[in-house]
Design a protein around this motif. Structure first.
Motif, PDB file in Angstrom:
ATOM      1  N   GLU A  68      54.938  16.861 -27.251  1.00 42.37           N
ATOM      2  CA  GLU A  68      53.476  16.854 -27.146  1.00 42.37           C
ATOM      3  C   GLU A  68      52.831  16.919 -28.529  1.00 42.37           C
ATOM      4  O   GLU A  68      51.844  16.228 -28.809  1.00 42.37           O
ATOM      5  CB  GLU A  68      53.033  18.037 -26.290  1.00 42.37           C
ATOM      6  N   SER A  82      53.129  13.595 -30.351  1.00 45.37           N
ATOM      7  CA  SER A  82      52.311  12.513 -29.778  1.00 45.37           C
ATOM      8  C   SER A  82      50.993  12.336 -30.517  1.00 45.37           C
ATOM      9  O   SER A  82      50.341  11.298 -30.394  1.00 45.37           O
ATOM     10  CB  SER A  82      52.045  12.773 -28.289  1.00 45.37           C
ATOM     11  N   ARG A 116      47.841   9.154 -31.271  1.00 46.04           N
ATOM     12  CA  ARG A 116      46.383   9.304 -31.122  1.00 46.04           C
ATOM     13  C   ARG A 116      45.685   8.965 -32.443  1.00 46.04           C
ATOM     14  O   ARG A 116      44.614   8.351 -32.444  1.00 46.04           O
ATOM     15  CB  ARG A 116      46.041  10.712 -30.660  1.00 46.04           C
ATOM     16  N   GLY A 146      52.748   9.624 -26.389  1.00 48.34           N
ATOM     17  CA  GLY A 146      51.459   9.241 -26.950  1.00 48.34           C
ATOM     18  C   GLY A 146      51.067   7.829 -26.560  1.00 48.34           C
ATOM     19  O   GLY A 146      49.894   7.545 -26.267  1.00 48.34           O
ATOM     20  N   ARG A 206      51.942   6.222 -23.846  1.00 56.65           N
ATOM     21  CA  ARG A 206      51.498   6.243 -22.440  1.00 56.65           C
ATOM     22  C   ARG A 206      50.060   6.746 -22.348  1.00 56.65           C
ATOM     23  O   ARG A 206      49.239   6.225 -21.583  1.00 56.65           O
ATOM     24  CB  ARG A 206      52.430   7.131 -21.604  1.00 56.65           C
ATOM     25  N   GLU A 207      49.759   7.764 -23.133  1.00 57.40           N
ATOM     26  CA  GLU A 207      48.438   8.395 -23.099  1.00 57.40           C
ATOM     27  C   GLU A 207      47.325   7.431 -23.520  1.00 57.40           C
ATOM     28  O   GLU A 207      46.229   7.442 -22.938  1.00 57.40           O
ATOM     29  CB  GLU A 207      48.446   9.620 -24.025  1.00 57.40           C
TER      30      GLU A 207
END
Length: 320
Positions: free
Chosen positions: A140, A143, A147, A176, A178-179
């Motif tokens: 996390e 990631s 961003r 990241g 996927r986000e």
């Protein structure tokens, strides 16, 4: 609010690498992080979450970079730390760890040996174990790289290139992607021969434990890759490439000449994707699009390198 121990790193175009690749190559410069590598992102996020639970002592196993990140963050959180490193770790790294206030134990030959010792200390001393790569909070934290890229790029990248050791960076980058809606962007996962546990797992269709780590890229030296990394290989558009140590070292030297930055062999493995022509070859084979503008190269960095070590690597590989 969570404190950020890491730096928002710049994205710069490499004119030399762009010319070699035939399209823009953008460098995500994780080598300028406070501890010299991307590890500060995931380890910092992990440690902060654990510190809130009232843990009294961190213990982390590391070939160098994860340990530096854990020691750096621990000092700022006011939590004592012990870093267990294998015998292959340089004295320079050991001294840096001590400068950050960590206790250092040297154990075993490779990272896997040191990790067993760290897990034992966590059990017997009631310390809190910090995995250098194999935990969802670490992924996390990593990631955040994606961003930042999303915020600085005007378009999706054509491909993302990164090095794989234990698989934490890959798992974080995939999360990241996927986000932000980049799941269709291919990833080139670079390893060195003798530290290629992801490639071996992909070929076998299951996790594989290498007999030993024989590459000079010791920070890629997990004999078994994280299960999440293999899952990423199955779910993402991932291409696994293995280079030899000479190619990684050649990439380090080219990068030093071209960009005036010195990185360690683990990072050299990623840079070899362009310097050794692997991206171009994959395009010729039809495995990558001809239109990759831009290629994003995650320059993972690493503190385990100096001019003296570079010279020693050259001698070891018969390149002196």
């Amino acid at each position: 609010m969570e404190q950020k121990f890491y730096t928002v790193t710049p994205v710069l175009e490499s004119e030399v690498m762009s010319k070699a690749a035939g399209t823009r190559v953008l460098l995500k410069l994780e080598n300028i992080q406070p501890t010299g590598s991307f590890k500060i992102r995931g380890i910092g996020h992990f440690c902060q979450n654990l510190a809130r639970t009232g843990c009294k002592h961190f213990v982390c196993s590391s070939g160098g970079n994860a340990g530096l990140a854990a020691a750096y963050v621990s000092k700022r959180l006011g939590v004592p730390s012990t870093i267990v490193v294998p015998g292959s770790t340089s004295q320079d790294i050991v001294e840096k760890l001590k400068e950050y206030g960590a206790s250092v134990q040297v154990f075993g030959k490779v990272w896997d040996d040191a990790n067993e010792k760290a897990l034992e200390l966590a059990r017997t001393e009631d310390w809190t174990y910090i995995s250098p790569f194999n935990h969802p909070l670490v992924w996390e934290g990593h990631s955040s790289i994606i961003r930042e890229l999303k915020g600085s790029l005007h378009t999706k990248p054509g491909v993302i290139v990164l090095a794989v050791g234990g698989g934490g960076l890959l798992a974080g980058v995939a999360a990241g992607m996927r986000e932000v809606g980049w799941s269709d962007v291919p990833i080139i996962a670079m390893e060195t021969k003798g530290a290629d546990s992801l490639n071996a797992a992909i070929k076998a269709g299951k996790l594989v434990t290498l007999p030993d780590i024989t590459s000079i890229a010791k920070c890629l030296g997990a004999k078994t890759v994280a299960a999440q990394a293999l899952q990423c290989a199955r779910e993402c558009q991932l291409i696994s490439v293995v280079v030899d140590d000479r190619e990684a070292l050649h990439a380090i030297e080219r990068f030093l000449d071209d960009e005036r930055m010195l990185v360690e062999p683990a990072c050299g493995a990623a840079l070899a994707a362009v310097y050794s022509g692997y991206v171009q070859h994959l395009q010729e084979e039809g495995r990558l699009s001809r239109d990759l503008d831009p290629i994003v190269m995650i320059v993972c960095g690493g503190s385990g390198i100096s001019l003296a070590q570079l010279k020693a690597f050259r001698a070891k590989l018969g390149m002196a």
